[in-house]
Every structure is written in structure tokens, then in C-alpha cells.
Write a protein that holds these residues in place. Sequence first.
Motif, PDB file in Angstrom:
ATOM      1  N   GLU A 111       0.888  -1.087   0.198  1.00  0.00           N
ATOM      2  CA  GLU A 111       0.032   0.254  -0.099  1.00  0.00           C
ATOM      3  C   GLU A 111       0.710   1.289  -0.019  1.00  0.00           C
ATOM      4  O   GLU A 111       1.830   1.367   0.839  1.00  0.00           O
ATOM      5  CB  GLU A 111      -0.951   0.039   1.158  1.00  0.00           C
ATOM      6  CG  GLU A 111      -1.913   1.208   1.407  1.00  0.00           C
ATOM      7  CD  GLU A 111      -2.745   0.873   2.395  1.00  0.00           C
ATOM      8  OE1 GLU A 111      -3.589   0.088   2.630  1.00  0.00           O
ATOM      9  OE2 GLU A 111      -2.555   1.745   3.692  1.00  0.00           O
ATOM     10  N   PHE A 112       0.373   2.288  -0.762  1.00  0.00           N
ATOM     11  CA  PHE A 112       1.139   3.432  -0.485  1.00  0.00           C
ATOM     12  C   PHE A 112       0.092   4.421  -0.261  1.00  0.00           C
ATOM     13  O   PHE A 112      -1.171   4.777  -0.575  1.00  0.00           O
ATOM     14  CB  PHE A 112       1.282   3.964  -2.225  1.00  0.00           C
ATOM     15  CG  PHE A 112       1.765   5.467  -2.349  1.00  0.00           C
ATOM     16  CD1 PHE A 112       3.231   5.781  -2.164  1.00  0.00           C
ATOM     17  CD2 PHE A 112       0.788   6.218  -2.510  1.00  0.00           C
ATOM     18  CE1 PHE A 112       3.663   7.090  -1.927  1.00  0.00           C
ATOM     19  CE2 PHE A 112       1.416   7.845  -2.571  1.00  0.00           C
ATOM     20  CZ  PHE A 112       2.869   8.079  -2.315  1.00  0.00           C
ATOM     21  N   GLU A 113       0.554   5.409   0.693  1.00  0.00           N
ATOM     22  CA  GLU A 113      -0.355   6.544   1.295  1.00  0.00           C
ATOM     23  C   GLU A 113       0.577   7.621   1.284  1.00  0.00           C
ATOM     24  O   GLU A 113       1.572   7.738   1.983  1.00  0.00           O
ATOM     25  CB  GLU A 113      -0.848   5.996   2.756  1.00  0.00           C
ATOM     26  CG  GLU A 113      -2.064   7.079   2.846  1.00  0.00           C
ATOM     27  CD  GLU A 113      -2.508   6.452   4.425  1.00  0.00           C
ATOM     28  OE1 GLU A 113      -3.041   7.425   5.258  1.00  0.00           O
ATOM     29  OE2 GLU A 113      -2.620   5.414   4.610  1.00  0.00           O
ATOM     30  N   GLY A 114      -0.090   8.711   0.653  1.00  0.00           N
ATOM     31  CA  GLY A 114       0.936   9.964   0.604  1.00  0.00           C
ATOM     32  C   GLY A 114       0.299  11.084  -0.598  1.00  0.00           C
ATOM     33  O   GLY A 114      -0.809  10.742  -0.936  1.00  0.00           O
ATOM     34  N   ASP A 115       1.053  12.117  -0.666  1.00  0.00           N
ATOM     35  CA  ASP A 115       0.437  12.960  -1.519  1.00  0.00           C
ATOM     36  C   ASP A 115       1.172  12.702  -2.999  1.00  0.00           C
ATOM     37  O   ASP A 115       2.357  12.530  -2.792  1.00  0.00           O
ATOM     38  CB  ASP A 115       1.065  14.474  -1.025  1.00  0.00           C
ATOM     39  CG  ASP A 115       0.406  14.816   0.291  1.00  0.00           C
ATOM     40  OD1 ASP A 115      -0.720  14.117   0.389  1.00  0.00           O
ATOM     41  OD2 ASP A 115       0.894  15.544   0.907  1.00  0.00           O
ATOM     42  N   VAL A 116       0.276  12.994  -4.015  1.00  0.00           N
ATOM     43  CA  VAL A 116       0.708  12.729  -5.410  1.00  0.00           C
ATOM     44  C   VAL A 116       0.083  13.821  -6.281  1.00  0.00           C
ATOM     45  O   VAL A 116      -0.892  14.198  -6.004  1.00  0.00           O
ATOM     46  CB  VAL A 116       0.614  11.297  -6.063  1.00  0.00           C
ATOM     47  CG1 VAL A 116       1.089  10.294  -5.046  1.00  0.00           C
ATOM     48  CG2 VAL A 116      -1.181  11.123  -5.965  1.00  0.00           C
ATOM     49  N   SER A 117       1.130  14.267  -7.254  1.00  0.00           N
ATOM     50  CA  SER A 117       0.494  15.073  -8.046  1.00  0.00           C
ATOM     51  C   SER A 117      -0.091  14.514  -9.488  1.00  0.00           C
ATOM     52  O   SER A 117      -0.995  15.093 -10.049  1.00  0.00           O
ATOM     53  CB  SER A 117       1.439  16.335  -8.656  1.00  0.00           C
ATOM     54  OG  SER A 117       2.515  15.562  -9.339  1.00  0.00           O
ATOM     55  N   MET A 118       0.426  13.444  -9.725  1.00  0.00           N
ATOM     56  CA  MET A 118      -0.076  12.602 -11.027  1.00  0.00           C
ATOM     57  C   MET A 118      -0.092  11.041 -10.878  1.00  0.00           C
ATOM     58  O   MET A 118       1.004  10.502 -10.171  1.00  0.00           O
ATOM     59  CB  MET A 118       0.634  12.806 -12.184  1.00  0.00           C
ATOM     60  CG  MET A 118       0.422  14.275 -12.720  1.00  0.00           C
ATOM     61  SD  MET A 118       1.587  14.807 -14.085  1.00  0.00           S
ATOM     62  CE  MET A 118       2.984  15.379 -12.960  1.00  0.00           C
ATOM     63  N   ILE A 119      -1.007  10.251 -11.547  1.00  0.00           N
ATOM     64  CA  ILE A 119      -0.986   8.891 -11.285  1.00  0.00           C
ATOM     65  C   ILE A 119      -0.944   8.233 -12.564  1.00  0.00           C
ATOM     66  O   ILE A 119      -2.228   8.832 -13.451  1.00  0.00           O
ATOM     67  CB  ILE A 119      -2.271   8.311 -10.506  1.00  0.00           C
ATOM     68  CG1 ILE A 119      -2.189   9.244  -8.957  1.00  0.00           C
ATOM     69  CG2 ILE A 119      -2.168   6.674 -10.465  1.00  0.00           C
ATOM     70  CD1 ILE A 119      -3.437   8.761  -8.051  1.00  0.00           C
ATOM     71  N   PHE A 120      -0.355   7.640 -13.183  1.00  0.00           N
ATOM     72  CA  PHE A 120      -0.289   6.780 -14.615  1.00  0.00           C
ATOM     73  C   PHE A 120      -0.436   5.357 -14.026  1.00  0.00           C
ATOM     74  O   PHE A 120       0.535   4.844 -13.331  1.00  0.00           O
ATOM     75  CB  PHE A 120       0.810   7.226 -15.325  1.00  0.00           C
ATOM     76  CG  PHE A 120       1.095   8.637 -15.520  1.00  0.00           C
ATOM     77  CD1 PHE A 120       0.219   9.355 -16.429  1.00  0.00           C
ATOM     78  CD2 PHE A 120       1.841   9.296 -15.009  1.00  0.00           C
ATOM     79  CE1 PHE A 120       0.470  10.684 -16.827  1.00  0.00           C
ATOM     80  CE2 PHE A 120       2.062  10.682 -15.142  1.00  0.00           C
ATOM     81  CZ  PHE A 120       1.209  11.401 -16.071  1.00  0.00           C
ATOM     82  N   VAL A 121      -1.450   4.462 -14.696  1.00  0.00           N
ATOM     83  CA  VAL A 121      -1.333   3.229 -14.905  1.00  0.00           C
ATOM     84  C   VAL A 121      -1.444   2.747 -16.389  1.00  0.00           C
ATOM     85  O   VAL A 121      -2.410   2.743 -17.194  1.00  0.00           O
ATOM     86  CB  VAL A 121      -2.556   2.805 -14.114  1.00  0.00           C
ATOM     87  CG1 VAL A 121      -2.745   1.225 -14.162  1.00  0.00           C
ATOM     88  CG2 VAL A 121      -3.092   3.051 -12.696  1.00  0.00           C
ATOM     89  N   ALA A 122      -0.202   2.394 -16.860  1.00  0.00           N
ATOM     90  CA  ALA A 122       0.275   2.293 -18.190  1.00  0.00           C
ATOM     91  C   ALA A 122       0.042   0.719 -18.525  1.00  0.00           C
ATOM     92  O   ALA A 122       0.643  -0.414 -17.813  1.00  0.00           O
ATOM     93  CB  ALA A 122       1.485   2.576 -18.410  1.00  0.00           C
ATOM     94  N   LEU A 123      -0.577   0.436 -19.709  1.00  0.00           N
ATOM     95  CA  LEU A 123      -0.570  -0.888 -20.306  1.00  0.00           C
ATOM     96  C   LEU A 123       0.587  -1.170 -21.160  1.00  0.00           C
ATOM     97  O   LEU A 123       1.133  -2.285 -21.637  1.00  0.00           O
ATOM     98  CB  LEU A 123      -1.759  -1.313 -20.922  1.00  0.00           C
ATOM     99  CG  LEU A 123      -2.796  -1.637 -20.000  1.00  0.00           C
ATOM    100  CD1 LEU A 123      -4.310  -1.381 -20.398  1.00  0.00           C
ATOM    101  CD2 LEU A 123      -2.733  -3.158 -19.478  1.00  0.00           C
ATOM    102  N   THR A 124       0.918   0.159 -21.942  1.00  0.00           N
ATOM    103  CA  THR A 124       2.017   0.156 -22.961  1.00  0.00           C
ATOM    104  C   THR A 124       3.094   1.012 -22.598  1.00  0.00           C
ATOM    105  O   THR A 124       2.905   1.777 -21.768  1.00  0.00           O
ATOM    106  CB  THR A 124       1.442   0.235 -24.319  1.00  0.00           C
ATOM    107  OG1 THR A 124       1.215   1.824 -24.412  1.00  0.00           O
ATOM    108  CG2 THR A 124      -0.158  -0.302 -24.530  1.00  0.00           C
ATOM    109  N   ASN A 125       4.173   1.197 -23.582  1.00  0.00           N
ATOM    110  CA  ASN A 125       5.009   2.109 -23.272  1.00  0.00           C
ATOM    111  C   ASN A 125       4.803   3.492 -23.983  1.00  0.00           C
ATOM    112  O   ASN A 125       5.870   4.353 -23.611  1.00  0.00           O
ATOM    113  CB  ASN A 125       6.474   1.578 -23.757  1.00  0.00           C
ATOM    114  CG  ASN A 125       6.373   1.438 -25.265  1.00  0.00           C
ATOM    115  OD1 ASN A 125       5.810   1.538 -26.106  1.00  0.00           O
ATOM    116  ND2 ASN A 125       7.744   1.350 -25.905  1.00  0.00           N
TER     117      ASN A 125
END
Length: 343
Positions: free
Chosen positions: A192-206
Motif C-alpha cells: 500500500e502507498f499512502e501519501g501526496d501525489v500530483s499525478m498517477i499513471f497506470v500504463a499498459l504500453t510504453n
Amino acid sequence: MKRRKKKARVIYNPTSGQEIIKKNIADILDILEGFGYETSAFQTTPEKDSAKNEARRAGQAGFELIVAAGGDGTINEVVNGIAPLKHRPRLAIIPTGTTNDFARALKVPRGNPLEAAHLIGKHQTIHMDIGKAYEDSYFINIAAAGSLTELTYSVPSQLKTTFGYLAYLAKGVELLPRVSNVPVKIRHDHGEFEGDVSMIFVALTNSVGGFEQLAPDAKLDDGMFTLILVKTANMIEIVHLIRLMIQGGKHIDDRRIEYIKTNELTITPLSDQRMMINLDGEYGGDAPIHLENLKNHIEFFANTDEIADEAISLDEAELKALAEKFANEVEDLEQYEEASDEA
């Protein structure tokens, strides 16, 4: 006895790529007929889910091949149409959109519809992973959240068509000063990650947004997402990370990045701030959201000669099976041609 021809359905967006597909549709049908397919076409309409509904109908009707001709949005709709089906047809793409991320990943020729159609005759395919979001939404390239992903909602369609990816870049520069951190909890295969982020990317390709180094080690068929969390909202630091990415994907080792491989994950905001989820460049709902990677879910035609070996996770047995399958298909095509000559 004459063999039954396989059926192919071309689903095309007539307005994509300055209407280039409309000028080539007759030749595309001829090319597919030459490959032994009984081919027909469907022109999408402005009606919601036009391509999605037709893809589902064609899949249920037993079509062996669907060709999605248009931008990433058209391809996404076609995938959403057939992904829930038990028996799914093969997919081929003819890219005519703005960024054509999926075509880049599969090394399908861009800007030349006839060359893309001829690729089908090479009989090279990959059983691709796709992403599932919520109960009935699917994506083929990326799910994302954060300030910069908002640019895909705010660039006018006409501007995208006229200026292509330059329109996204210009809007992205405009939005950079407004990037902010948001607190989130993200559960994944390894914890688990818990914290502050500005962007989240969940990629299937490059290939994302025209860049091919966001997830430099992404595989197309291993059942894993590449989860990338940007832990800074500082504009100078973000520009530095972009520079590292362009320089061969060096951003993945930076302390301001979390870089995780996972089959599934759940994103939960920890504030009242709305978090919109972007699926393949379009608004796909709000977090919280659960994402699952469906391994090898759809078979796509691809230019595997040009795809790096590292991007495909096939073992020796799978390679042998693919070779046998290719040989059988060539034999079927030759028999069909012989039967046609005799007729």
C-alpha cells in the motif's frame, strides 16, 4: 467443396484524421477481400457508443475480425464493445487520430491507412492485456489522474484535429503552474502507498501521449500494469522529470517517483477534492476506483517484427505455438485461393 470465407467488419470514424479514412475505405475493403475475408464496413455516427455498440453486435454475430479505423477513442470504443464477450474476434487497427498511442505500441503504420491494412496480411498477432475499470469500462493504453490529465478534457476537438499533439503540449504548459498534490491511498499487489501525489499513471504500453519512455519496460502481454506515482507538484522538478523521461526513461529511478508493477490496484482519495479518472484520453469516472489487468484478453494484429523483444513476454512453447498457428493460417489462405481459382 468451397470453404466459407471469414467475415471482417471495418468500423471507421469518418471525421478522424481530416477524413482520410473516407478517401481510402474502398481500397481497404479490397485489401481485406484479397486476404480472404468477406468484408463490410460501418461508419460511426455522433450517437453515443456508436462504435462500441456495432463492435458488440459484430462480435455476437460471429465476425472473425474487426478493424477499428480512427483515433485512440474509436479503438477504445471497439475494445469496450467486445471485451465483455465470451468469444472475442481478433482486432486490427488503422490509426488516423491525433496521437495514436496504441498504434505506436503495436508498430502499426500511422498516417497511411492502406499500409496499416496490408499489415493484416503478415498474420502477426499479440494476445494483448487490457485494463478493466469499474464493472463495464475497459482501457487499452492508460488510466491516469491528476492535474495534467485534465488537459485531455479541455483541448477543443477542432484544435486536436488541426494541430494534433502540439495542442496537448501547449495546454500542458498552460496547466503546469496549477499542478497540485492530493493525498491518496493506493493498494497494489505488493502492499500500500499512502501519501501526496500530483499525478498517477497506470500504463499498459510504453507509449503515452506520444512519448515512448513513460513506462520503458512495459510489456504488452504479461498481465501487469506499470503504476507510476509522481510525488512532487513543484514545476521545476516536474520539468526535470520530463527531461529524464525523454533521456531514455531515466525518471523511473528518481526519488520523486514510485514505479510499481501490479496486476490490480485500488485508488482512494483521502480528501474531499474530486479526482477524475482519465481512461485512454477521455473522462472515465471518479475515484475511488479499482483497476484490474486482464491478461492476454484480446488478440491484436501487430507488426511484431518491429516490436522490441523485451516488450513481449513469450516463452519457447508460446513461440512454437504461434509459429504453428501462422503456418496453419497461411495454409488456409492458400486453400481458399485455390478453391477460388477453381470456381
